[in-house]
Write a protein that holds these residues in place. Structure first.
Motif, PDB file in Angstrom:
ATOM      1  N   ILE A 179      64.658  75.278  22.255  1.00 40.47           N
ATOM      2  CA  ILE A 179      64.446  74.531  23.490  1.00 40.47           C
ATOM      3  C   ILE A 179      65.661  74.665  24.401  1.00 40.47           C
ATOM      4  O   ILE A 179      66.801  74.482  23.979  1.00 40.47           O
ATOM      5  N   VAL A 180      65.400  75.011  25.648  1.00 42.75           N
ATOM      6  CA  VAL A 180      66.449  75.171  26.647  1.00 42.75           C
ATOM      7  C   VAL A 180      66.316  74.041  27.670  1.00 42.75           C
ATOM      8  O   VAL A 180      65.226  73.794  28.181  1.00 42.75           O
ATOM      9  N   PRO A 181      67.432  73.307  27.974  1.00 41.38           N
ATOM     10  CA  PRO A 181      68.768  73.572  27.461  1.00 41.38           C
ATOM     11  C   PRO A 181      69.012  73.041  26.051  1.00 41.38           C
ATOM     12  O   PRO A 181      69.814  73.593  25.320  1.00 41.38           O
ATOM     13  N   GLN A 218      59.091  76.581  21.856  1.00 40.39           N
ATOM     14  CA  GLN A 218      59.606  75.918  23.046  1.00 40.39           C
ATOM     15  C   GLN A 218      58.579  74.971  23.675  1.00 40.39           C
ATOM     16  O   GLN A 218      58.927  73.821  23.989  1.00 40.39           O
ATOM     17  N   PRO A 219      57.312  75.381  23.866  1.00 40.33           N
ATOM     18  CA  PRO A 219      56.350  74.432  24.449  1.00 40.33           C
ATOM     19  C   PRO A 219      56.188  73.168  23.598  1.00 40.33           C
ATOM     20  O   PRO A 219      56.081  72.060  24.127  1.00 40.33           O
ATOM     21  N   GLU A 220      56.167  73.347  22.288  1.00 40.62           N
ATOM     22  CA  GLU A 220      56.045  72.202  21.381  1.00 40.62           C
ATOM     23  C   GLU A 220      57.239  71.263  21.532  1.00 40.62           C
ATOM     24  O   GLU A 220      57.086  70.044  21.646  1.00 40.62           O
ATOM     25  N   LEU A 254      57.491  67.419  22.785  1.00 42.34           N
ATOM     26  CA  LEU A 254      58.113  66.386  21.957  1.00 42.34           C
ATOM     27  C   LEU A 254      59.191  65.646  22.741  1.00 42.34           C
ATOM     28  O   LEU A 254      59.270  64.411  22.683  1.00 42.34           O
ATOM     29  N   LYS A 255      60.006  66.377  23.476  1.00 41.10           N
ATOM     30  CA  LYS A 255      61.076  65.740  24.248  1.00 41.10           C
ATOM     31  C   LYS A 255      60.507  64.763  25.274  1.00 41.10           C
ATOM     32  O   LYS A 255      61.023  63.653  25.438  1.00 41.10           O
ATOM     33  N   SER A 256      59.432  65.157  25.941  1.00 38.84           N
ATOM     34  CA  SER A 256      58.792  64.263  26.918  1.00 38.84           C
ATOM     35  C   SER A 256      58.239  63.018  26.238  1.00 38.84           C
ATOM     36  O   SER A 256      58.349  61.903  26.771  1.00 38.84           O
ATOM     37  N   TRP A 257      57.633  63.192  25.050  1.00 41.95           N
ATOM     38  CA  TRP A 257      57.107  62.043  24.321  1.00 41.95           C
ATOM     39  C   TRP A 257      58.227  61.099  23.892  1.00 41.95           C
ATOM     40  O   TRP A 257      58.093  59.880  24.006  1.00 41.95           O
ATOM     41  N   ILE A 258      59.325  61.652  23.401  1.00 38.72           N
ATOM     42  CA  ILE A 258      60.464  60.816  23.010  1.00 38.72           C
ATOM     43  C   ILE A 258      60.947  59.986  24.195  1.00 38.72           C
ATOM     44  O   ILE A 258      61.190  58.776  24.073  1.00 38.72           O
ATOM     45  N   LEU A 259      61.072  60.613  25.356  1.00 39.44           N
ATOM     46  CA  LEU A 259      61.540  59.884  26.546  1.00 39.44           C
ATOM     47  C   LEU A 259      60.541  58.818  26.981  1.00 39.44           C
ATOM     48  O   LEU A 259      60.938  57.771  27.504  1.00 39.44           O
ATOM     49  N   SER A 260      59.248  59.066  26.741  1.00 40.05           N
ATOM     50  CA  SER A 260      58.252  58.052  27.112  1.00 40.05           C
ATOM     51  C   SER A 260      58.351  56.834  26.204  1.00 40.05           C
ATOM     52  O   SER A 260      58.051  55.710  26.628  1.00 40.05           O
TER      53      SER A 260
END
Length: 236
Positions: free
Chosen positions: A43-45, A216-218, A222-228
């Motif tokens: 995952i970038v960055p 990367q898409p996964e 996941l990052k978006s879900w964590i932030l939600s």
């Protein structure tokens, strides 16, 4: 009572004020450092946040039955890699206690459990499901990547009992590649369905062509879900 073993950890600290934590468990034979390096390559960055600490523990080496008793860094033992065999609950419960000390360390540092997420890849995801469903259902959520629970898992009974007593359940986020080994994708999807039937809110994402790996898409999803689930706090 014997002291709980302290696990080695690789930690990615937040760049700002720490107000939430994610515990990310590696798959069988890996390490916290190995998973951390893999995530950073995918995952970038990065899977890093201004306010969330990401903790990558390493499982202690133990004899692993599917490897004919050879030592491996696994969270628990298995009789065999099969959805239909009984779970090795003794080793699962012992590791739930050990990992619970990491959760308690975060609570002692001022992070409430509803600001903690537990998750993992492969065996780490199954371990996270036991932690979140059976031992720490008051966390903000659980994620499981390329993971499944055995058909008669003890983790399926706990959510129903908690709902009957009037308590809430953590939300489950799952991802799985359609090209995973054997029938693991179907086992993962079945896990999501069975947990949803217990009353848990579950989300299952299939990634076409993905094998038993991170993508990367996964990871972006996941990052978006964590932030939600763990948005920045407004307090100063």
């Amino acid at each position: 009572m014997a002291a709980v073993r302290k696990l080695q950890k690789c930690v990615v600290s937040p760049t700002g004020k720490h107000s939430a934590s994610v515990i990310f468990l590696h798959g069988s034979g890996d390490t916290g450092q190995g998973l951390r390096a893999w995530v950073r390559d995918v995952i970038v960055p990065d899977l890093a946040f201004t306010h969330i600490k990401v903790i990558y523990p390493t499982a202690p080496a133990r004899p692993y039955t599917p490897m004919r008793g050879a030592l491996s860094t696994v969270w628990f033992d298995r009789h065999k890699i099969s959805r239909d065999c009984p779970e090795h609950l003794e080793s699962i419960d012992a590791m739930c206690s050990t990992l619970g000390s990491i959760i308690q360390d975060e609570v002692n540092a001022g992070i409430p459990k509803h600001r903690i997420i537990i998750g993992g890849f492969s065996m780490g995801g199954a371990m996270a499901l036991h932690l979140g469903c059976r031992y720490h259902p008051d966390v903000a959520g659980v994620f499981a990547l390329s993971s499944f629970l055995n058909k008669d898992s003890a983790a399926f009974q706990a959510p129903e009992e908690r709902l009957r007593s009037g308590h809430s359940l953590p939300e489950l986020f799952q991802c799985h590649g359609t090209n995973d080994d054997l029938v693991l994708h179907q086992w993962g999807e079945d896990t999501s369905v069975l947990l949803r039937k217990t009353g848990m809110t579950t989300t299952f994402h299939s990634f076409s062509g993905l094998y038993h790996q991170l993508s990367q898409p996964e990871m972006e999803l996941l990052k978006s879900w964590i932030l939600s689930k763990l948005p920045p706090t407004t307090s100063t």
